[in-house]
Design a protein around this motif. Structure first.
Motif, PDB file in Angstrom:
ATOM      1  N   GLY A  20       3.945   8.733   0.513  1.00 14.20           N
ATOM      2  CA  GLY A  20       3.880   8.417  -0.966  1.00 14.20           C
ATOM      3  C   GLY A  20       4.814   7.285  -1.047  1.00 14.20           C
ATOM      4  N   SER A  21       5.649   6.643  -0.340  1.00 13.50           N
ATOM      5  CA  SER A  21       6.277   5.403  -0.536  1.00 13.50           C
ATOM      6  C   SER A  21       5.529   4.220  -0.260  1.00 13.50           C
ATOM      7  CB  SER A  21       7.658   5.672   0.304  1.00 13.50           C
ATOM      8  OG  SER A  21       7.546   5.646   1.528  1.00 13.50           O
ATOM      9  N   PRO A  22       6.208   3.017  -0.846  1.00 12.78           N
ATOM     10  CA  PRO A  22       5.494   1.606  -0.367  1.00 12.78           C
ATOM     11  C   PRO A  22       5.563   1.359   0.927  1.00 12.78           C
ATOM     12  CG  PRO A  22       6.957   1.446  -2.324  1.00 12.78           C
ATOM     13  CD  PRO A  22       7.342   2.756  -1.551  1.00 12.78           C
ATOM     14  N   GLU A  35       0.944  -1.061  -0.035  1.00 11.50           N
ATOM     15  CA  GLU A  35       0.006   0.179  -0.172  1.00 11.50           C
ATOM     16  C   GLU A  35       1.000   1.194  -0.007  1.00 11.50           C
ATOM     17  OE1 GLU A  35      -3.200   0.708  -0.061  1.00 11.50           O
ATOM     18  OE2 GLU A  35      -3.997  -1.381   0.231  1.00 11.50           O
ATOM     19  N   LYS A  36       0.400   2.462  -0.048  1.00 14.25           N
ATOM     20  CA  LYS A  36       1.175   3.684  -0.174  1.00 14.25           C
ATOM     21  C   LYS A  36       1.164   4.050   1.346  1.00 14.25           C
ATOM     22  CE  LYS A  36       2.100   4.767  -4.413  1.00 14.25           C
ATOM     23  NZ  LYS A  36       1.360   5.736  -4.911  1.00 14.25           N
ATOM     24  N   VAL A  57       7.606  11.286  -5.880  1.00 13.94           N
ATOM     25  CA  VAL A  57       6.778  11.072  -4.873  1.00 13.94           C
ATOM     26  C   VAL A  57       6.066  12.068  -4.088  1.00 13.94           C
ATOM     27  CG1 VAL A  57       6.248   9.500  -2.830  1.00 13.94           C
ATOM     28  CG2 VAL A  57       7.795   8.701  -4.480  1.00 13.94           C
TER      29      VAL A  57
END
Length: 329
Positions: free
Chosen positions: A33-35, A28-29, A179
Motif C-alpha cells: 500500500g505504500s508508494p 504507483e502503489k 495503509v
C-alpha cells in the motif's frame, strides 16, 4: 540533487535536495500500500528511494569490495550467509561463526535500505575488509565506481513465479498506519505484469546482470536460486573460485565445504534462535526473512492462467538472451 557546503569548522554539510526530486517522480502503489517511485527505469519502494539515490551518487568502491545483488525474495539472505562464511572461513570456523548469534542482514548490510538510508554520507571505514555489502539496484544504476573498479559482484536470481509469491507474502508483513495492504495476490498481479513491483521490472534487473556476467565473467557471477537448492556444494566452490579464494585440497579433505553448507542451509539458518526471534530496525521480525524457500511453491498461490501469462511476458522480455528459469523441482 545534493550540494555540499563547508561549514565554519571545516565539516562537510550535505544539503538535501532529494525530496523535491522524489515529489516529481512517477509513482504507483506497492503491494503493502505504500508508494513506489520510478527513477531511471527502476521502481523503488518509498523506504529505499533516498538511500538508493545517495548510494548511486556517493559510494566509492574499493577493488576488494564484494557486492551481493538481487531482486527482493530471491535468496538474498541465503547468499549473504554463504558469502560471509566463504570469505571469513579462515577467521571463524562454522562452530564459531557470527551467523550463530547475528542475522545475515547485520553481517552483510544493504546499501539502499540500511547504510545510505540512515546517512547520506555513511562512514564505511568501520566495515572490515573485504567489505561485503548488498543491494537491490539494477546493474545499470550501480555507482560508476563499482563498474569501473576491480570489485566483484555476485547476483542471485530466482524464477519469476516463486519470487512473485515470496514477495507478496513478505510485503504483507509490513504494517503501516492508514495503509491497507493487498488482501490477495490477484489484486497486484496486473501491475507486476507491467513490471511495477519493488526494484522491478523483474526482467530488466535480471537481464542487466545476466548480460554483465556474459560480458565480464571475471566481474559478475550470476547464480540461480534453484541451482543452489539442488547443489549447494558446487555453488559454494563456484563462489569461492570467483572471489579469488578457492577452497584448497586440504579444506576439501577436511570437510570445510560441507560444514559451511550445513551451517548455511536454509533449515539451519531458519532454526537458529537469532533468526526465530528478534526484530529488524524496519519493524519486521527476523523470522520473516525465512519462509518456505521451496522451488515451485507458486503453484499453491497462482492459477495456471496467471502463471502462464506472467511467464510469457517475462520470456518475451528476455527473448534471445539465453536466460531461462526452472519453475519446479
Amino acid at each position: 540533487m545534493e550540494t555540499t557546503t563547508i561549514s565554519s569548522n571545516g565539516e562537510s554539510e550535505v544539503k538535501d535536495e532529494i525530496q523535491g526530486l522524489i515529489a516529481s517522480l512517477p509513482s504507483e502503489k506497492n503491494w503493502d500500500g505504500s508508494p513506489l517511485y520510478f527513477y531511471q527505469g527502476v521502481w523503488y519502494p518509498v523506504f529505499a528511494i533516498r538511500g538508493a539515490l545517495s548510494f548511486q551518487q556517493h559510494f566509492i568502491a574499493q577493488d576488494t569490495d564484494i557486492i551481493l545483488a538481487s531482486m527482493p525474495k530471491s535468496g538474498t539472505t541465503w547468499l549473504k550467509a554463504l558469502t560471509f562464511s566463504v570469505v571469513n572461513r579462515n577467521i571463524y570456523s562454522p562452530k564459531e561463526s557470527p551467523l550463530l548469534a547475528t542475522p545475515p542482514h547485520e553481517l552483510v548490510r544493504f546499501f539502499e535500505i540500511d547504510l545510505y538510508s540512515k546517512k547520506q554520507l555513511p562512514d564505511l571505514i568501520q566495515l572490515p575488509s573485504p567489505r561485503i555489502c548488498s543491494c537491490h539496484s539494477h546493474y545499470e544504476t550501480l555507482p560508476q565506481s563499482i563498474r569501473d573498479s576491480g570489485c566483484k559482484i555476485v547476483y542471485i536470481c530466482r524464477n519469476p513465479l516463486d519470487q512473485l509469491v515470496s514477495y507478496f507474502h513478505f510485503s504483507r508483513k509490513f504494517k503501516r498506519e492508514n495503509v491497507k495492504p493487498l488482501s490477495s495476490i490477484e489484486e497486484g498481479f496486473d501491475n507486476v505484469c507491467l513490471g511495477i513491483q519493488s526494484y522491478g521490472p523483474f526482467w530488466d534487473t535480471v537481464l542487466g546482470y545476466w548480460k554483465a556476467s556474459l560480458e565480464r565473467p571475471d566481474k559478475v557471477l550470476f547464480l540461480k536460486y534453484e541451482d543452489l537448492k539442488e547443489d549447494i556444494i558446487s555453488n559454494l566452490k563456484k563462489i569461492a573460485e570467483f572471489l579469488g579464494i578457492p577452497f584448497t585440497d586440504k579444506e576439501e579433505k577436511e570437510g570445510v565445504i560441507e560444514e559451511i553448507s550445513r551451517l548455511c542451509s536454509l533449515d539451519s539458518l531458519r532454526n537458529l534462535e537469532v533468526n526465530k526471534n528478534g526484530v529488524r530496525p524496519s519493524g519486521l521480525p527476523n523470522s520473516s526473512f525465512f519462509r518456505k524457500g521451496e522451488v515451485g511453491d507458486w503453484t499453491n498461490y497462482l492459477s495456471p492462467f496467471m502463471a502462464e501469462n506472467y511467464l510469457k511476458i517475462v520470456e518475451e522480455k528476455l527473448g534471445g538472451s539465453g536466460l531461462t528459469f526452472r519453475t519446479s523441482q
